[in-house]
Design a protein around this motif. Structure first.
Motif, PDB file in Angstrom:
ATOM      1  N   ARG A  18     -25.991  25.676 -41.068  1.00  0.00           N
ATOM      2  CA  ARG A  18     -26.395  24.686 -42.146  1.00  0.00           C
ATOM      3  C   ARG A  18     -27.659  23.920 -42.126  1.00  0.00           C
ATOM      4  N   LEU A  19     -27.116  23.893 -40.364  1.00  0.00           N
ATOM      5  CA  LEU A  19     -28.536  22.626 -39.775  1.00  0.00           C
ATOM      6  C   LEU A  19     -30.329  23.587 -40.510  1.00  0.00           C
ATOM      7  N   PRO A  62     -31.513  20.435 -32.364  1.00  0.00           N
ATOM      8  CA  PRO A  62     -29.919  20.193 -32.559  1.00  0.00           C
ATOM      9  C   PRO A  62     -29.883  21.722 -33.248  1.00  0.00           C
ATOM     10  N   ILE A  63     -30.367  22.559 -33.473  1.00  0.00           N
ATOM     11  CA  ILE A  63     -30.076  24.307 -34.350  1.00  0.00           C
ATOM     12  C   ILE A  63     -29.919  24.857 -33.070  1.00  0.00           C
ATOM     13  N   TRP A  64     -30.894  24.515 -31.692  1.00  0.00           N
ATOM     14  CA  TRP A  64     -30.508  25.553 -30.548  1.00  0.00           C
ATOM     15  C   TRP A  64     -29.111  25.508 -30.002  1.00  0.00           C
ATOM     16  N   LEU A  95     -33.018  21.821 -42.252  1.00  0.00           N
ATOM     17  CA  LEU A  95     -33.836  21.194 -41.001  1.00  0.00           C
ATOM     18  C   LEU A  95     -35.244  22.127 -41.141  1.00  0.00           C
ATOM     19  N   GLY A  96     -34.397  23.551 -41.964  1.00  0.00           N
ATOM     20  CA  GLY A  96     -36.057  24.359 -42.421  1.00  0.00           C
ATOM     21  C   GLY A  96     -35.938  25.230 -41.522  1.00  0.00           C
ATOM     22  N   ASN A  97     -36.828  25.854 -41.570  1.00  0.00           N
ATOM     23  CA  ASN A  97     -36.979  27.438 -40.121  1.00  0.00           C
ATOM     24  C   ASN A  97     -38.723  27.011 -39.387  1.00  0.00           C
ATOM     25  N   TYR A  98     -38.835  25.529 -39.716  1.00  0.00           N
ATOM     26  CA  TYR A  98     -39.955  25.084 -39.158  1.00  0.00           C
ATOM     27  C   TYR A  98     -40.177  23.898 -38.631  1.00  0.00           C
ATOM     28  N   GLY A  99     -40.465  23.302 -38.159  1.00  0.00           N
ATOM     29  CA  GLY A  99     -41.025  21.812 -37.408  1.00  0.00           C
ATOM     30  C   GLY A  99     -41.001  21.573 -36.209  1.00  0.00           C
ATOM     31  N   PRO A 100     -40.906  20.483 -35.295  1.00  0.00           N
ATOM     32  CA  PRO A 100     -41.443  20.038 -34.255  1.00  0.00           C
ATOM     33  C   PRO A 100     -40.279  20.266 -33.781  1.00  0.00           C
TER      34      PRO A 100
END
Length: 739
Positions: A465-466, A481-483, A470-475
């Protein structure tokens, strides 16, 4: 304190054993000297005896206080005890006149004892009758002289002289046997009978409890209180006590000859006593003469219905169902200690089977059964709730062997054999208890393993869900949170592996302690089943086969194999109607081509051309069909356009598998299936198929098909390679319809 009181203090200390006589005389001598000096020298004060004892350190202050307490608690006028030797020693020390007079007054004679024994006919106060036998009756009684409860056996009226002689022999032999497991004799004699004449009496210990026969009967009838108190182990301990008592009697040269459960008393506080020695015989001595009407040494005929509890007199002495063959057959010269061993084996048989080896109606066949070796083991006739171990079967059969040489050669040897069995049983019970404890811990770890599986799935859903949000790419701060969620999933997976490892270790150790532990075997099967299902979910045939082999090794009852096999019958029915969708395509220009790059996302069972690939998607190649407007696959669009409306002009290339309701005929088929609807998975690992294959094949009807399509079709059985192009043409496809 007066001189008399001083000396009374010293004598009380002597009576309390705070001083020795020599110490007292030393202190009294110094005390007398000081008193004499005080009489000669004006102004000189003599110390009292207590101070002299304290100054000489013959008495401690705390001990002096104890003496004063004793003097205060003493009744008025009561004087300390003074033995003649101490009195004479004090006289030799030249005591003062007052003390000398007091010492002379203590020489009066001691009072006469208050106890006066009663006559024999008044000593016992008789109460209710406890039991009755062939020679006498046993009464509950009170010994008035000693104030204790006893059991008194009185001879019956009208006994013959030889019966009285047997009673006297019983009293004498029992009195010689001083052992904790043999009833002790307190008194024996003759007393006046109430109706005139005399009667013999035998005073014995009063046993509060029940005899072994009543105990076995209660257990056989299912008395819950008795079953809880008297386990098999407790009964075997009672039997061991009987063996020890009989072994002691044999060491004194006495054989019982009438051992049976009614002659074994089990007390309320664990005591076991052998009673009724009326048929006892001293080994090495001739059989006592009982007169012309005495017992004949011959085999009995037609016993009474209650012969299991009857002590025969007039034929063969003893109880038929418990006496040894040589005793039963009247071979008097062969009766020895091993005859009692046979009777002990019969008692053991009754204990483990809760019934005697022979019933009343089987008495006539006892000799033949024993001679032929056809005695049934206790396990074959047992009425006990728990099974009879084969070790106890062997002990009973050996103790009850027909030949004396084949039996245990002594009661002590039989006792030791039971002890070895009990020690083995205790060790086995200890191992079983340890196995149960480890199995319980293994089941807790297994429950934790399954619980973590649910937590991991829930946490994995949070990760997905995250990722979607949040998508696969970003700062980095946005991806944190995903990590964190992925790290928590990793920790949970490690905990799950740890729980699985601990569960397997606990079950394994439980099986080491007790290889037959049902809880451990079931737990091990549950573990392997979990891994088998996980391997099946990913179609890992090797892992499935490994887990299946381990599970089959531990599944001794076949329970888990049945859960996996789940055999059943599946009825397959299809309803068909004519349709043009299965007719061969005639247009030669129609064709299908696959792209080299796998760029189309496969999601939810179908291709999604025009959408971007995501991490969870399975990529497939792009499909190019010609001419324009032709569709590949037999999907919902085809069924809607072709089957429902014959006028639709959409062109479609179909697969080899017809849709529901679109085959050329109706078929009904019943077949065996390794897994019925709603049942568990098949027990045999099933072959898995790769999700993608770009090679084409020809179907049974000459149709060209492929294993990679929008419909994700599988290879057909018995398919053949199609020569030429690597894509199906319009002629080889099952259907085509123009728009």
């Amino acid at each position: 304190m007066s001189d008399r009181k001083d000396l009374e203090f010293g004598l009380t200390a002597l009576q309390l054993k705070l001083l020795s006589r020599e110490q007292l005389l030393v202190a009294v001598s110094e005390w007398f000297n000081e008193m004499n000096i005080a009489g000669l020298v004006p102004g000189h004060a003599a110390r009292d005896l207590e101070r002299v004892l304290l100054d000489l350190r013959l008495l401690k202050p705390s001990e002096a206080n104890s003496v004063h307490e004793s003097l205060r608690s003493r009744a008025s006028g009561q004087e300390p005890v003074l033995d003649p030797a101490t009195r004479e020693a004090l006289f030799q020390l030249s005591p003062p006149a007052e003390v000398r007079v007091w010492l002379r007054g203590m020489s009066r004679p001691a009072p006469a004892p208050s106890f006066k024994p009663r006559p024999r006919d008044e000593r016992y106060e008789f109460r209710e009758e406890i039991a009755r036998g062939g020679l006498g009756r046993v009464l509950d009684a009170l010994d008035r002289d000693l104030g204790r409860d006893v059991a008194v056996k009185l001879t019956l009226d009208g006994l013959r002289a030889d019966d009285v002689e047997r009673f006297v022999r019983e009293a004498r032999l029992t009195a010689q046997l001083d052992h904790p497991n043999i009833v002790p004799v307190y008194d024996f004699g003759v007393r006046p009978r109430a109706g005139g004449g005399e009667e013999y009496y035998l005073c014995m210990k009063r046993i509060r409890g029940m005899d072994l026969e009543l105990l076995i009967t209660g257990l056989r009838l299912g008395d819950a209180a008795l079953a809880e108190k008297f386990t098999r182990g407790r009964l075997l301990a009672v039997f061991q006590d009987v063996c020890l008592g009989i072994a002691y009697a044999h060491s004194k040269g006495v054989i019982h000859r009438d051992l049976k459960p009614p002659n074994v008393m089990v007390g309320e506080f664990g005591e076991t006593l052998i009673v009724d020695w009326g048929l006892a015989k001293e080994m090495g001595k001739p059989e006592p003469h009982f007169g012309a009407a005495g017992p004949r040494v011959e085999r009995t005929t037609a016993p009474a219905p209650d012969a299991t509890q009857l002590t025969l007199a007039g034929d063969v002495l003893g109880t038929p169902t418990f006496m040894a063959p040589e005793q039963f057959e009247g071979r008097l010269e062969d009766i020895d200690a091993r005859s009692d061993v046979y009777a002990l084996g019969s008692i053991l048989y009754s204990i483990v089977a809760l019934r005697p080896a022979f019933l009343a109606d089987e008495v006539g066949a006892i000799g033949d059964v024993l001679r032929s070796g056809r005695l049934r083991p206790p396990s074959a006739v047992s009425r006990a709730a728990e099974p009879v171990p084969p070790e106890l079967d062997a002990v009973c059969l050996r103790a009850m062997a027909y030949r004396r040489e084949d039996r245990f050669q002594s009661a002590l040897e039989l006792h030791d054999e039971i002890q070895r069995f009990l020690e083995g049983s205790r060790e086995l019970e200890r191992r079983r208890r340890a196995a149960r404890e480890r199995s319980a811990e293994g089941l807790r770890q297994l429950a934790r393993y399954r619980e973590l599986d649910g937590e991991i799935q829930a946490r994995q859903n949070d990760v997905e869900r995250l990722q979607k949000a949040l998508g696969n790419y970003g700062p980095a701060d946005r991806k944190r949170p995903i990590w964190d969620a992925q790290e928590s999933v990793k920790v949970l997976r490690e905990d799950r592996i740890d729980a699985y490892t601990k569960a397997g270790a606990e079950f394994g150790q439980a099986l080491v302690a007790d290889p037959a532990c049902a809880e451990a075997l079931a737990g091990m099967c549950e573990l392997q089943l979990e891994k088998y299902l996980e391997a099946e979910a990913v179609r890992d045939d090797d892992e499935m086969q490994l887990r299946w082999n381990i599970l089959a090794h531990h599944d001794r009852q076949g329970t888990f194999a049945a859960r996996l096999d789940a055999p059943g019958r599946l009825l397959l029915r299809t309803w068909t109607r004519p349709c043009d969708c299965l007719r061969p395509v005639k247009e030669p220009g129609w064709r299908v081509e696959f792209g080299e790059a796998w760029t189309v996302p496969w999601r939810d069972g179908r291709a999604r051309p025009g959408e971007a690939l995501r991490d969870e998607d399975l990529p497939v190649p792009k499909v190019l069909v010609s001419p324009r407007g032709t569709y590949w696959g037999h999907g919902a669009k085809f069924r809607a356009s072709r089957c429902r409306s014959q006028s639709t002009r959409r062109k479609t290339v179909g697969l080899s598998r017809a849709p529901r309701g679109c085959s050329a005929r109706r078929r009904s088929r019943t077949s065996s299936c390794p897994r019925a609807p709603g049942s568990a998975r098949s027990s045999r690992p099933r072959p898995s198929f790769p999700p993608a294959s770009r090679s084409g094949s020809t179907g049974p009807a000459g149709r060209r098909t492929t294993s990679r399509s929008i419909g994700k079709a599988k290879c057909l059985q018995d398919s053949q390679s199609f020569p030429g192009a690597n894509f199906p043409t319009a002629e080889s496809n099952p259907a085509a319809v123009r728009e």
